[in-house]
Design an enzyme around this catalytic site. Sequence first.
Site, PDB file in Angstrom:
ATOM      1  N   GLN A  98       1.000  -1.256  -0.062  1.00  0.00           N
ATOM      2  CA  GLN A  98      -0.155  -0.170   0.092  1.00  0.00           C
ATOM      3  C   GLN A  98       0.852   1.370   0.063  1.00  0.00           C
ATOM      4  O   GLN A  98       0.354   2.343  -0.019  1.00  0.00           O
ATOM      5  CB  GLN A  98      -0.747   0.178   1.267  1.00  0.00           C
TER       6      GLN A  98
ATOM      7  N   HIS B  87      -1.399   1.335  -4.397  1.00  0.00           N
ATOM      8  CA  HIS B  87      -1.647   2.704  -4.261  1.00  0.00           C
ATOM      9  C   HIS B  87      -0.819   3.704  -5.043  1.00  0.00           C
ATOM     10  O   HIS B  87      -0.808   4.887  -5.052  1.00  0.00           O
ATOM     11  CB  HIS B  87      -1.920   3.146  -2.784  1.00  0.00           C
TER      12      HIS B  87
HETATM   13  P1  OAD Z   1      -1.056   2.896   8.944  1.00  0.00           P
HETATM   14  O1  OAD Z   1      -0.450   4.263   9.475  1.00  0.00           O
HETATM   15  O2  OAD Z   1      -2.769   3.188   9.179  1.00  0.00           O
HETATM   16  O3  OAD Z   1      -0.665   1.866  10.030  1.00  0.00           O
HETATM   17  C1  OAD Z   1       0.779   1.419  10.203  1.00  0.00           C
HETATM   18  C2  OAD Z   1       0.960   0.246  10.987  1.00  0.00           C
HETATM   19  O4  OAD Z   1       2.266  -0.074  11.116  1.00  0.00           O
HETATM   20  C3  OAD Z   1       0.171   0.439  12.345  1.00  0.00           C
HETATM   21  O5  OAD Z   1      -0.509  -0.774  12.584  1.00  0.00           O
HETATM   22  C4  OAD Z   1       1.514   0.374  13.323  1.00  0.00           C
HETATM   23  O6  OAD Z   1       1.297  -0.371  14.336  1.00  0.00           O
HETATM   24  C5  OAD Z   1       2.493  -0.370  12.299  1.00  0.00           C
HETATM   25  N1  OAD Z   1       4.066  -0.392  12.711  1.00  0.00           N
HETATM   26  C6  OAD Z   1       4.505   0.808  13.205  1.00  0.00           C
HETATM   27  N2  OAD Z   1       5.800   0.651  13.233  1.00  0.00           N
HETATM   28  C7  OAD Z   1       6.039  -0.470  12.680  1.00  0.00           C
HETATM   29  C8  OAD Z   1       7.463  -1.355  12.520  1.00  0.00           C
HETATM   30  N3  OAD Z   1       8.586  -0.952  12.938  1.00  0.00           N
HETATM   31  N4  OAD Z   1       7.129  -2.626  12.069  1.00  0.00           N
HETATM   32  C9  OAD Z   1       5.932  -3.170  11.693  1.00  0.00           C
HETATM   33  N5  OAD Z   1       5.039  -2.385  12.034  1.00  0.00           N
HETATM   34  C10 OAD Z   1       4.797  -1.155  12.593  1.00  0.00           C
HETATM   35  O7  OAD Z   1      -0.850   2.782   7.624  1.00  0.00           O
HETATM   36  P2  OAD Z   1      -1.236   1.667   6.440  1.00  0.00           P
HETATM   37  O8  OAD Z   1      -1.738   0.570   7.084  1.00  0.00           O
HETATM   38  O9  OAD Z   1      -0.250   1.501   5.299  1.00  0.00           O
HETATM   39  O10 OAD Z   1      -3.707   5.391   1.983  1.00  0.00           O
HETATM   40  O11 OAD Z   1      -2.350   2.683   5.722  1.00  0.00           O
HETATM   41  C11 OAD Z   1      -3.126   2.036   4.651  1.00  0.00           C
HETATM   42  C12 OAD Z   1      -3.455   3.311   3.558  1.00  0.00           C
HETATM   43  O12 OAD Z   1      -3.995   4.403   4.547  1.00  0.00           O
HETATM   44  C13 OAD Z   1      -2.222   4.051   3.243  1.00  0.00           C
HETATM   45  O13 OAD Z   1      -1.878   3.371   2.282  1.00  0.00           O
HETATM   46  C14 OAD Z   1      -2.654   5.168   3.146  1.00  0.00           C
HETATM   47  C15 OAD Z   1      -3.429   5.713   4.362  1.00  0.00           C
HETATM   48  O14 OAD Z   1      -4.242   6.775   4.495  1.00  0.00           O
HETATM   49  C16 OAD Z   1      -3.906   6.337   1.037  1.00  0.00           C
HETATM   50  O15 OAD Z   1      -3.227   7.464   1.214  1.00  0.00           O
HETATM   51  C17 OAD Z   1      -5.099   6.055   0.069  1.00  0.00           C
END
Ligand code: OAD
Length: 247
Positions: free
Chosen positions: A102, A120
Site C-alpha cells: 500500500q 496505491h
Molecule cells: P497505518 O498508518 O494505518 O498503519 C501503520 C501500521 O504500522 C500500524 O498498525 C503500526 O502499528 C504499524 N507499525 C509501526 N511501526 C512498525 C514497525 N516498525 N514494524 C511493523 N509495523 C509497524 O498505515 P497503512 O496501514 O499502510 O492510503 O495505511 C493504509 C493506507 O491508509 C495508506 O496506504 C494510505 C493511508 O491513508 C492512502 O493514502 C489512500
Amino acid sequence: MGTSGREDLRETLARATRIGVLTGAGISAESGVPTFRGEDGLWRGHPPEELATPEAFRRDPAFVWEFYDWRRTLLAGCRPNPAHRALAELERVKPGTTIITQNVDGLHQQAGSERVIELHGNIWRVRCLRGCPETIDRRAPLPRPLPPRCRCGALLRPAVVWFGETLPPRALAEADRVARESEVFLVIGTSGVVEPAASLARIAWSAGARVVEINPEPTPLSSIAHDVFREPASRVLTRLVGGLEAP
Ligand code: OAD
C-alpha cells in the site's frame, strides 16, 4: 518463534514456493517515514482522509501538493531498512515471493525487490489531469509555484490512489491472485483498516494460507493470523529470512 502450535514458521517458509507479502506504512517506519495513523500521521493537523482525496485536490490543489511535496522531500532522504532488505533477500531465495504494498514510497524496489504490486501507485510519478501520457518525475523537485502544471496547461497530480478512487484494476486482480495462491501470507506494518487491501489477508486465509502478522500493535487482522509477532518488522524479518536457502 510465533504463537501457534503449528509447524515452526521457518520450516513452513523453507518449504513454501508461493509467498505473499502485504505491506503498509509500518514497514517504512524504521526508514524514518511517518505512518498515517501513528503519532506523526497528521500534516498541519489534517489526517490523510482529508488530504488524499479528489475533493481536497479540486478544492485546493496547491494545498494538497504542499502535502505531497513535504512527503516527497522527506522520502528523498529515506533509505530502505533491514525489513525491506530481508524481503528482497526472501525473493532471491524464494522467487515465488510477491509483495503487495500500500506504500507509495518505492522503498521495496530500492531494496532490490522485483515482484512488487503497488496498490496505491507511486509518489514519484505524476500524471496530467487531462490524460497526457504519464510523466515520470522521479525525485525531481516540483516546479514552482505549486501546483505544478503539465506542458498542455492542465494540472498535474500525484499518480497515487486517493480515498474514494478505484484501485488500478490490473494491480488489484494480480494482488487477489497472489492472495489466493499463497501458501504463506505475511501481513506487515499495516493497520488493516483501509480496503480493499485489508480484505486480501482474509482472502489468503480463506484460501488456506498460513497468515502471519508482524506489527507491534494489534489490528483487526490479528484475529485471523496464525502467527503474530508484536515486534518491529526489521527484527522479525531479519530473523525469519536469515539462513533460508533456495530449495
Ligand atoms: P497505518 O498508518 O494505518 O498503519 C501503520 C501500521 O504500522 C500500524 O498498525 C503500526 O502499528 C504499524 N507499525 C509501526 N511501526 C512498525 C514497525 N516498525 N514494524 C511493523 N509495523 C509497524 O498505515 P497503512 O496501514 O499502510 O492510503 O495505511 C493504509 C493506507 O491508509 C495508506 O496506504 C494510505 C493511508 O491513508 C492512502 O493514502 C489512500
